[in-house]
Design a protein around this motif. Structure first.
Motif, PDB file in Angstrom:
ATOM      1  N   PRO A  63       0.799  -1.218   0.000  1.00 35.69           N
ATOM      2  CA  PRO A  63       0.000   0.000   0.000  1.00 35.69           C
ATOM      3  C   PRO A  63       0.838   1.277   0.000  1.00 35.69           C
ATOM      4  N   HIS A  71      -5.648   3.702  -0.388  1.00 36.79           N
ATOM      5  CA  HIS A  71      -4.649   3.275   0.603  1.00 36.79           C
ATOM      6  C   HIS A  71      -5.344   2.681   1.833  1.00 36.79           C
ATOM      7  N   ARG A  75      -4.990  -1.067   3.506  1.00 38.02           N
ATOM      8  CA  ARG A  75      -4.497  -1.242   4.883  1.00 38.02           C
ATOM      9  C   ARG A  75      -5.525  -2.019   5.710  1.00 38.02           C
ATOM     10  N   PHE A  82      -1.031  -8.808  10.790  1.00 37.37           N
ATOM     11  CA  PHE A  82      -0.029  -8.565  11.842  1.00 37.37           C
ATOM     12  C   PHE A  82      -0.702  -8.416  13.211  1.00 37.37           C
ATOM     13  N   GLN A 131      10.850 -14.995   7.656  1.00 33.27           N
ATOM     14  CA  GLN A 131       9.839 -14.493   6.715  1.00 33.27           C
ATOM     15  C   GLN A 131       9.275 -15.622   5.852  1.00 33.27           C
ATOM     16  N   ASN A 228       6.478  -5.947  -0.705  1.00 34.36           N
ATOM     17  CA  ASN A 228       6.607  -5.063   0.448  1.00 34.36           C
ATOM     18  C   ASN A 228       6.860  -5.811   1.732  1.00 34.36           C
ATOM     19  N   TRP A 229       6.245  -6.963   1.852  1.00 32.23           N
ATOM     20  CA  TRP A 229       6.374  -7.745   3.086  1.00 32.23           C
ATOM     21  C   TRP A 229       7.708  -8.468   3.172  1.00 32.23           C
ATOM     22  N   SER A 236      15.967  -4.824   6.131  1.00 26.85           N
ATOM     23  CA  SER A 236      15.818  -4.003   7.348  1.00 26.85           C
ATOM     24  C   SER A 236      16.049  -4.842   8.599  1.00 26.85           C
ATOM     25  N   CYS A 240      18.872  -4.262  11.342  1.00 23.80           N
ATOM     26  CA  CYS A 240      18.491  -4.030  12.748  1.00 23.80           C
ATOM     27  C   CYS A 240      19.273  -4.963  13.669  1.00 23.80           C
ATOM     28  N   PHE A 280      16.640   2.105   8.973  1.00 28.35           N
ATOM     29  CA  PHE A 280      15.592   2.315   7.949  1.00 28.35           C
ATOM     30  C   PHE A 280      15.539   3.823   7.739  1.00 28.35           C
ATOM     31  N   ARG A 285       8.047  11.465  -0.405  1.00 27.17           N
ATOM     32  CA  ARG A 285       6.727  12.026  -0.644  1.00 27.17           C
ATOM     33  C   ARG A 285       6.856  13.019  -1.799  1.00 27.17           C
ATOM     34  N   TRP A 308      14.099   9.613   8.589  1.00 30.48           N
ATOM     35  CA  TRP A 308      13.775   9.077   9.915  1.00 30.48           C
ATOM     36  C   TRP A 308      15.010   9.004  10.812  1.00 30.48           C
ATOM     37  N   GLY A 337       7.822   5.076  11.660  1.00 34.02           N
ATOM     38  CA  GLY A 337       7.051   6.105  10.969  1.00 34.02           C
ATOM     39  C   GLY A 337       5.886   6.618  11.792  1.00 34.02           C
ATOM     40  N   CYS A 343       4.271   1.911   9.834  1.00 29.94           N
ATOM     41  CA  CYS A 343       4.597   0.529   9.454  1.00 29.94           C
ATOM     42  C   CYS A 343       3.588  -0.491   9.989  1.00 29.94           C
ATOM     43  N   PRO A 344       2.898  -1.202   9.116  1.00 31.86           N
ATOM     44  CA  PRO A 344       1.986  -2.246   9.582  1.00 31.86           C
ATOM     45  C   PRO A 344       2.739  -3.464  10.100  1.00 31.86           C
ATOM     46  N   ALA A 349       8.120  -7.280  13.004  1.00 30.59           N
ATOM     47  CA  ALA A 349       9.527  -6.893  13.120  1.00 30.59           C
ATOM     48  C   ALA A 349       9.961  -6.979  14.584  1.00 30.59           C
TER      49      ALA A 349
HETATM   50  C1  HEM Z   1      12.709  -4.200  10.383  1.00 31.90           C
HETATM   51  C2  HEM Z   1      12.208  -3.172  10.823  1.00 31.90           C
HETATM   52  C3  HEM Z   1      11.261  -2.271  10.092  1.00 31.90           C
HETATM   53  C4  HEM Z   1      11.332  -0.912  10.090  1.00 31.90           C
HETATM   54  C5  HEM Z   1      12.366  -0.051  10.820  1.00 31.90           C
HETATM   55  C6  HEM Z   1      10.214  -0.421   9.301  1.00 31.90           C
HETATM   56  C7  HEM Z   1       9.933   0.916   9.103  1.00 31.90           C
HETATM   57  C8  HEM Z   1       8.887   1.406   8.348  1.00 31.90           C
HETATM   58  C9  HEM Z   1       8.560   2.803   8.178  1.00 31.90           C
HETATM   59  C10 HEM Z   1       9.356   3.977   8.770  1.00 31.90           C
HETATM   60  C11 HEM Z   1       7.463   2.883   7.378  1.00 31.90           C
HETATM   61  C12 HEM Z   1       6.740   4.171   6.956  1.00 31.90           C
HETATM   62  C13 HEM Z   1       6.842   4.437   5.488  1.00 31.90           C
HETATM   63  C14 HEM Z   1       6.273   5.785   5.061  1.00 31.90           C
HETATM   64  O1  HEM Z   1       5.842   6.591   5.887  1.00 31.90           O
HETATM   65  O2  HEM Z   1       6.281   6.039   3.834  1.00 31.90           O
HETATM   66  C15 HEM Z   1       7.115   1.532   7.012  1.00 31.90           C
HETATM   67  C16 HEM Z   1       6.084   1.189   6.182  1.00 31.90           C
HETATM   68  C17 HEM Z   1       5.803  -0.087   5.822  1.00 31.90           C
HETATM   69  N1  HEM Z   1       6.334  -1.249   6.346  1.00 31.90           N
HETATM   70 FE1  HEM Z   1       7.840  -1.369   7.671  1.00 31.90          FE
HETATM   71  N2  HEM Z   1       9.509  -1.492   8.814  1.00 31.90           N
HETATM   72  C18 HEM Z   1      10.103  -2.649   9.282  1.00 31.90           C
HETATM   73  C19 HEM Z   1       9.662  -3.946   9.080  1.00 31.90           C
HETATM   74  C20 HEM Z   1       8.575  -4.274   8.345  1.00 31.90           C
HETATM   75  C21 HEM Z   1       8.065  -5.617   8.174  1.00 31.90           C
HETATM   76  C22 HEM Z   1       8.640  -6.862   8.847  1.00 31.90           C
HETATM   77  C23 HEM Z   1       7.012  -5.523   7.308  1.00 31.90           C
HETATM   78  C24 HEM Z   1       6.107  -6.600   6.777  1.00 31.90           C
HETATM   79  C25 HEM Z   1       6.358  -7.873   6.791  1.00 31.90           C
HETATM   80  C26 HEM Z   1       6.841  -4.127   6.940  1.00 31.90           C
HETATM   81  C27 HEM Z   1       5.898  -3.650   6.049  1.00 31.90           C
HETATM   82  C28 HEM Z   1       5.712  -2.317   5.758  1.00 31.90           C
HETATM   83  C29 HEM Z   1       4.731  -1.841   4.788  1.00 31.90           C
HETATM   84  C30 HEM Z   1       3.810  -2.686   3.923  1.00 31.90           C
HETATM   85  C31 HEM Z   1       4.792  -0.432   4.826  1.00 31.90           C
HETATM   86  C32 HEM Z   1       3.955   0.540   3.984  1.00 31.90           C
HETATM   87  C33 HEM Z   1       2.758   0.986   4.775  1.00 31.90           C
HETATM   88  C34 HEM Z   1       1.921   2.030   4.080  1.00 31.90           C
HETATM   89  O3  HEM Z   1       2.405   2.691   3.174  1.00 31.90           O
HETATM   90  O4  HEM Z   1       0.756   2.180   4.478  1.00 31.90           O
HETATM   91  N3  HEM Z   1       7.796  -3.405   7.598  1.00 31.90           N
HETATM   92  N4  HEM Z   1       7.983   0.653   7.630  1.00 31.90           N
END
Ligand code: HEM
Length: 394
Positions: A63, A71, A75, A82, A131, A228-229, A236, A240, A280, A285, A308, A337, A343-344, A349
């Motif tokens: 998304p 969006h 979501r 999760f 994963q 994405n997943w 990341s 980490c 990360f 934007r 960030w 975020g 982050c969903p 994570a």
């Molecule tokens: C490992 C540590 C992780 C960090 C530090 C992290 C950090 C973030 C951040 C900062 C965003 C915000 C993006 C934005 O504002 O544009 C984000 C979005 C997202 N993350 Fe994570 N993430 C992590 C792990 C994961 C995992 C494990 C998954 C899924 C299996 C995931 C799936 C997503 C998805 C799908 C988005 C987009 C959400 C949206 O746009 O609505 N992330 N992540």
């Protein structure tokens, strides 16, 4: 006064932005992209969904590249993957994977311990195994995914579009190789997260069916969600793990708190260590209208980078950016975020990171290595190589 010129590309994100942020919370690259370095400003951009769109890529990104109602609809149907019950059910699986990997790493290791690269030997392998188990993908994909992580990393460092596109295509082919057999099996497909995702109905009208209110996901959407997943997040998680273990070599008292504390206490410590050194680094934007930020006029259509790593160390919010205050700093922590795109995957994570660290610490001490570590450069942060010594606990 115009914004200072600052190009984070190719620099070590933490040091570079610590210096730059002291001058101003908003800077601009030579080609005109705004770089949001301040905490207050990062929050403002990420929370103002009307003025800042996430539709920054020409590729479908579900998304994260979507805005507005579309969006929200995606979501709504993907966030439950999760949810707390699912994470609880997954915990023993992830724990088993972490324990097995740690015992492989400590196999035949004497009292002096063994040096490993926490990113490659522990983080990357653990991320791929966790994963793939979560998604129900074959374990045989492990070497291919690990190689892909290396190729992807090199491609994004090279900043060559053709190379990045090629790596993205390789990844999509891997995802299609798990989706296609499930399609073919239909109702007989294995009951796992991937199959469940393929059965999701998104609350958006089906253009083919007048008056409809929901529809199945298109293959391209499934591939994008799975990308994405996995795609970004394997890297990341690996980074980490590098950040966490390096921090533990420097603060052994934290290891004790992680060993003896509850899951909640451990996740607060993990979040705080990632705030201090957030690997990360940034998200993009594009401004949908003229906006004033930190006294600067951002024009419609201009690109914006939310940094960030920098925001998480802003002295105006964290008086001591390197100081550990897990509970005090939690409300301002931006590692995952803020706003609609928050982050969903955070619960997954956190589960993976806490469990990996706990399983390791239950059987080993983590000590500094003689080999020096190597810091990463943008677009990612943390450590490229994080050598640590694992000493078995007797
Ligand atoms: C490992 C540590 C992780 C960090 C530090 C992290 C950090 C973030 C951040 C900062 C965003 C915000 C993006 C934005 O504002 O544009 C984000 C979005 C997202 N993350 Fe994570 N993430 C992590 C792990 C994961 C995992 C494990 C998954 C899924 C299996 C995931 C799936 C997503 C998805 C799908 C988005 C987009 C959400 C949206 O746009 O609505 N992330 N992540």
């Amino acid at each position: 006064m115009s914004a200072p010129i600052f190009d984070p590309a190719g620099l070590e994100p933490r040091t570079a932005t610590d210096e730059q942020r002291a001058e101003a919370p908003l800077a601009r690259t030579p080609d005109g992209t705004w770089v949001v370095l301040g905490h207050q400003e990062a929050k403002a951009v990420a929370s103002d969904h009307g003025s800042f769109s996430s539709a920054v890529s020409r590729f479908l990104q579900v998304p994260n590249g979507l805005d507005g109602a579309e969006h929200t609809a995606f979501r709504e149907v993907t966030d439950p993957f999760f949810g707390p019950e699912r994470m609880e059910a997954l915990e023993p699986v992830v724990r088993g994977i972490a324990a097995e990997l740690v015992s492989e790493l400590l196999d035949d290791v004497g009292a002096a311990g063994t040096e490993i690269d926490a990113v490659a030997a522990l983080g990357a392998v653990f991320a791929v195994r966790a994963q793939t188990a979560w998604l129900g993908w074959p374990a045989a994909l492990e070497p291919e995914l690990l190689q892909w992580m290396i190729d992807n990393h090199e491609a994004s460092r090279s900043r060559e579009l053709a190379r990045t596109a090629e790596v993205a295509e390789q990844f999509d082919a891997m995802i299609r190789s798990v989706v296609a057999p499930r399609r073919a099996l239909g109702a007989d497909a294995p009951e796992d997260v991937t199959t469940e995702l393929m059965r999701v109905r998104v609350p958006l009208p089906d253009p083919e069916i007048p008056g409809s209110r929901e529809r199945v996901l298109e293959d391209e959407e499934i591939v994008s969600i799975l990308r994405n997943w996995t795609g970004g997040d394997l890297g990341s998680i690996a980074l980490c793990v590098g950040v966490l273990l390096t921090a533990l070599t420097r603060a052994p008292e934290l290891a004790e708190r992680l060993r003896s504390g509850s899951f909640a206490e451990a996740s607060a410590i993990v979040d705080e260590l990632l705030r201090i050194d957030d690997p990360f680094v940034s998200n993009r934007r594009v401004a949908t209208c003229p906006v004033t930020l930190a006294g600067q006029e951002i024009g419609e259509g201009e690109q914006v980078l939310i940094h960030w790593t920098s925001a998480n160390r802003d002295e105006r919010v964290f008086a001591e950016p390197d100081g550990m205050d897990p509970h005090g700093n939690a409300p301002q922590n931006l590692v995952y975020g803020i706003g609609k795109h928050i982050c969903p995957g955070r619960p997954l994570a956190t589960l993976e990171l806490v469990v990996a660290v706990q399983e390791l610490l239950s059987v080993a001490d983590v000590r500094p290595a003689e080999t020096p570590g190597e810091r990463e450069i943008a677009p990612v942060g943390g450590w490229a190589h994080a050598p640590v010594v694992l000493v078995p606990r007797r």
